[in-house]
Design a protein around this motif. Structure first.
Motif, PDB file in Angstrom:
ATOM      1  N   VAL A 174     -44.140  -3.529  76.178  1.00 57.06           N
ATOM      2  CA  VAL A 174     -43.948  -3.234  74.754  1.00 57.06           C
ATOM      3  C   VAL A 174     -42.465  -2.966  74.513  1.00 57.06           C
ATOM      4  CG1 VAL A 174     -44.511  -1.681  72.864  1.00 57.06           C
ATOM      5  CG2 VAL A 174     -46.272  -2.301  74.527  1.00 57.06           C
ATOM      6  N   HIS A 175     -41.943  -3.563  73.460  1.00 57.38           N
ATOM      7  CA  HIS A 175     -40.515  -3.416  73.140  1.00 57.38           C
ATOM      8  C   HIS A 175     -40.380  -3.137  71.649  1.00 57.38           C
ATOM      9  CE1 HIS A 175     -36.341  -3.695  74.022  1.00 57.38           C
ATOM     10  NE2 HIS A 175     -36.122  -4.788  73.312  1.00 57.38           N
ATOM     11  N   LEU A 176     -39.728  -2.019  71.336  1.00 54.54           N
ATOM     12  CA  LEU A 176     -39.505  -1.633  69.945  1.00 54.54           C
ATOM     13  C   LEU A 176     -38.004  -1.547  69.695  1.00 54.54           C
ATOM     14  CD1 LEU A 176     -42.114   1.291  69.723  1.00 54.54           C
ATOM     15  CD2 LEU A 176     -42.454  -1.091  69.060  1.00 54.54           C
ATOM     16  N   VAL A 177     -37.527  -2.170  68.624  1.00 48.36           N
ATOM     17  CA  VAL A 177     -36.102  -2.175  68.308  1.00 48.36           C
ATOM     18  C   VAL A 177     -35.900  -1.719  66.879  1.00 48.36           C
ATOM     19  CG1 VAL A 177     -34.006  -3.548  68.158  1.00 48.36           C
ATOM     20  CG2 VAL A 177     -35.696  -4.058  69.934  1.00 48.36           C
ATOM     21  N   GLU A 178     -35.242  -0.557  66.741  1.00 50.29           N
ATOM     22  CA  GLU A 178     -34.948  -0.028  65.411  1.00 50.29           C
ATOM     23  C   GLU A 178     -33.626  -0.576  64.897  1.00 50.29           C
ATOM     24  OE1 GLU A 178     -36.726   3.567  67.757  1.00 50.29           O
ATOM     25  OE2 GLU A 178     -35.339   1.908  68.122  1.00 50.29           O
ATOM     26  N   SER A 179     -33.515  -0.662  63.595  1.00 49.20           N
ATOM     27  CA  SER A 179     -32.266  -1.059  62.955  1.00 49.20           C
ATOM     28  C   SER A 179     -32.219  -0.470  61.558  1.00 49.20           C
ATOM     29  CB  SER A 179     -32.137  -2.586  62.897  1.00 49.20           C
ATOM     30  OG  SER A 179     -33.191  -3.144  62.140  1.00 49.20           O
ATOM     31  N   GLY A 180     -31.033  -0.506  60.955  1.00 49.18           N
ATOM     32  CA  GLY A 180     -30.890  -0.059  59.577  1.00 49.18           C
ATOM     33  C   GLY A 180     -30.237   1.294  59.399  1.00 49.18           C
ATOM     34  N   GLY A 181     -29.956   1.982  60.485  1.00 49.99           N
ATOM     35  CA  GLY A 181     -29.299   3.275  60.367  1.00 49.99           C
ATOM     36  C   GLY A 181     -27.848   3.117  59.949  1.00 49.99           C
ATOM     37  N   GLY A 182     -27.214   4.256  59.658  1.00 49.53           N
ATOM     38  CA  GLY A 182     -25.816   4.221  59.273  1.00 49.53           C
ATOM     39  C   GLY A 182     -25.403   5.493  58.570  1.00 49.53           C
ATOM     40  N   LEU A 183     -24.244   5.419  57.948  1.00 50.62           N
ATOM     41  CA  LEU A 183     -23.676   6.542  57.203  1.00 50.62           C
ATOM     42  C   LEU A 183     -23.945   6.338  55.716  1.00 50.62           C
ATOM     43  CD1 LEU A 183     -21.835   9.078  56.993  1.00 50.62           C
ATOM     44  CD2 LEU A 183     -19.892   7.485  56.889  1.00 50.62           C
ATOM     45  N   VAL A 184     -24.466   7.374  55.070  1.00 51.58           N
ATOM     46  CA  VAL A 184     -24.779   7.285  53.649  1.00 51.58           C
ATOM     47  C   VAL A 184     -24.461   8.628  53.000  1.00 51.58           C
ATOM     48  CG1 VAL A 184     -27.197   7.954  54.000  1.00 51.58           C
ATOM     49  CG2 VAL A 184     -26.570   6.600  51.990  1.00 51.58           C
ATOM     50  N   GLN A 185     -24.094   8.583  51.734  1.00 46.22           N
ATOM     51  CA  GLN A 185     -23.800   9.813  51.007  1.00 46.22           C
ATOM     52  C   GLN A 185     -25.089  10.503  50.583  1.00 46.22           C
ATOM     53  OE1 GLN A 185     -21.200   8.763  47.746  1.00 46.22           O
ATOM     54  NE2 GLN A 185     -19.376   8.894  49.044  1.00 46.22           N
ATOM     55  N   PRO A 186     -25.036  11.801  50.391  1.00 47.84           N
ATOM     56  CA  PRO A 186     -26.218  12.509  49.871  1.00 47.84           C
ATOM     57  C   PRO A 186     -26.695  11.872  48.567  1.00 47.84           C
ATOM     58  CG  PRO A 186     -24.601  14.081  50.627  1.00 47.84           C
ATOM     59  CD  PRO A 186     -23.936  12.736  50.696  1.00 47.84           C
ATOM     60  N   GLY A 187     -28.015  11.737  48.468  1.00 42.02           N
ATOM     61  CA  GLY A 187     -28.597  11.073  47.307  1.00 42.02           C
ATOM     62  C   GLY A 187     -28.778   9.583  47.480  1.00 42.02           C
ATOM     63  N   GLY A 188     -28.215   9.040  48.535  1.00 46.56           N
ATOM     64  CA  GLY A 188     -28.301   7.613  48.783  1.00 46.56           C
ATOM     65  C   GLY A 188     -29.602   7.196  49.467  1.00 46.56           C
ATOM     66  N   SER A 189     -29.678   5.917  49.801  1.00 44.58           N
ATOM     67  CA  SER A 189     -30.887   5.348  50.392  1.00 44.58           C
ATOM     68  C   SER A 189     -30.546   4.519  51.618  1.00 44.58           C
ATOM     69  CB  SER A 189     -31.613   4.456  49.385  1.00 44.58           C
ATOM     70  OG  SER A 189     -32.052   5.188  48.265  1.00 44.58           O
ATOM     71  N   LEU A 190     -31.490   4.453  52.514  1.00 44.92           N
ATOM     72  CA  LEU A 190     -31.434   3.555  53.664  1.00 44.92           C
ATOM     73  C   LEU A 190     -32.837   3.048  53.937  1.00 44.92           C
ATOM     74  CD1 LEU A 190     -29.168   5.370  56.315  1.00 44.92           C
ATOM     75  CD2 LEU A 190     -28.635   3.243  55.109  1.00 44.92           C
ATOM     76  N   ARG A 191     -32.906   1.866  54.529  1.00 46.00           N
ATOM     77  CA  ARG A 191     -34.197   1.326  54.948  1.00 46.00           C
ATOM     78  C   ARG A 191     -34.133   1.019  56.427  1.00 46.00           C
ATOM     79  NH1 ARG A 191     -37.049  -4.490  53.816  1.00 46.00           N
ATOM     80  NH2 ARG A 191     -39.202  -3.767  53.565  1.00 46.00           N
ATOM     81  N   LEU A 192     -34.929   1.730  57.197  1.00 45.27           N
ATOM     82  CA  LEU A 192     -35.012   1.490  58.624  1.00 45.27           C
ATOM     83  C   LEU A 192     -36.095   0.449  58.907  1.00 45.27           C
ATOM     84  CD1 LEU A 192     -34.827   5.121  60.062  1.00 45.27           C
ATOM     85  CD2 LEU A 192     -32.959   3.591  59.379  1.00 45.27           C
ATOM     86  N   SER A 193     -35.857  -0.356  59.917  1.00 46.92           N
ATOM     87  CA  SER A 193     -36.840  -1.335  60.376  1.00 46.92           C
ATOM     88  C   SER A 193     -37.081  -1.130  61.858  1.00 46.92           C
ATOM     89  CB  SER A 193     -36.337  -2.754  60.144  1.00 46.92           C
ATOM     90  OG  SER A 193     -36.102  -3.011  58.776  1.00 46.92           O
ATOM     91  N   CYS A 194     -38.272  -1.467  62.284  1.00 48.22           N
ATOM     92  CA  CYS A 194     -38.617  -1.424  63.703  1.00 48.22           C
ATOM     93  C   CYS A 194     -39.392  -2.687  64.020  1.00 48.22           C
ATOM     94  CB  CYS A 194     -39.435  -0.190  64.024  1.00 48.22           C
ATOM     95  SG  CYS A 194     -40.103  -0.147  65.704  1.00 48.22           S
ATOM     96  N   ALA A 195     -38.785  -3.547  64.813  1.00 47.86           N
ATOM     97  CA  ALA A 195     -39.415  -4.792  65.223  1.00 47.86           C
ATOM     98  C   ALA A 195     -40.102  -4.587  66.560  1.00 47.86           C
ATOM     99  CB  ALA A 195     -38.368  -5.893  65.316  1.00 47.86           C
TER     100      ALA A 195
END
Length: 115
Positions: free
Chosen positions: A1-22
């Motif tokens: 089994v292999h899980l790979v996360e992506s989508g992280g980063g630096l964001v300002q308070p109040g902002g949005s991010l979308r993480l993915s896991c393949a």
């Protein structure tokens, strides 16, 4: 089994991010998928989970109303949409696949919320 996360980063308070896991190496549609996070000096905590069919979800109180977990079984991918981010959401975020007593973890993706 292999899980790979992506989508992280630096964001300002109040902002949005979308993480993915393949995911690969598993029958994805039979696994519960979960997102955890771990901040420096703190225990790993479960943020959200979603059942194999996508109809059952769980959210930690700290993220309820701001985060949304979803999955695309045809794409072997689970997502975590994070809105209205706060500095206290800063952590390493990990994807987890669970079925019965079996657990598999991704390597993590860093989310930093800072102005």
């Amino acid at each position: 089994v292999h899980l790979v996360e992506s989508g992280g980063g630096l964001v300002q308070p109040g902002g949005s991010l979308r993480l993915s896991c393949a995911a690969s190496g598993l029958i994805f549609s039979t696994y519960m998928m979960r997102w955890f996070r771990q901040a420096p000096g703190k225990d790993r905590e479960r943020v959200a989970s979603i059942g194999s069919s996508g109809t059952a979800t769980y959210y930690a109180d700290s993220v309820k109303g701001r985060f949304t977990i979803s999955r695309a079984n045809a794409e072997n991918t689970v997502y975590l949409q994070m809105d209205s981010l706060k500095q206290e959401d800063t952590a390493e975020y990990y994807c987890n696949a669970r079925r019965g007593g079996f657990n598999s973890w991704g390597q993590g993706t860093q989310v930093t919320v800072s102005s």
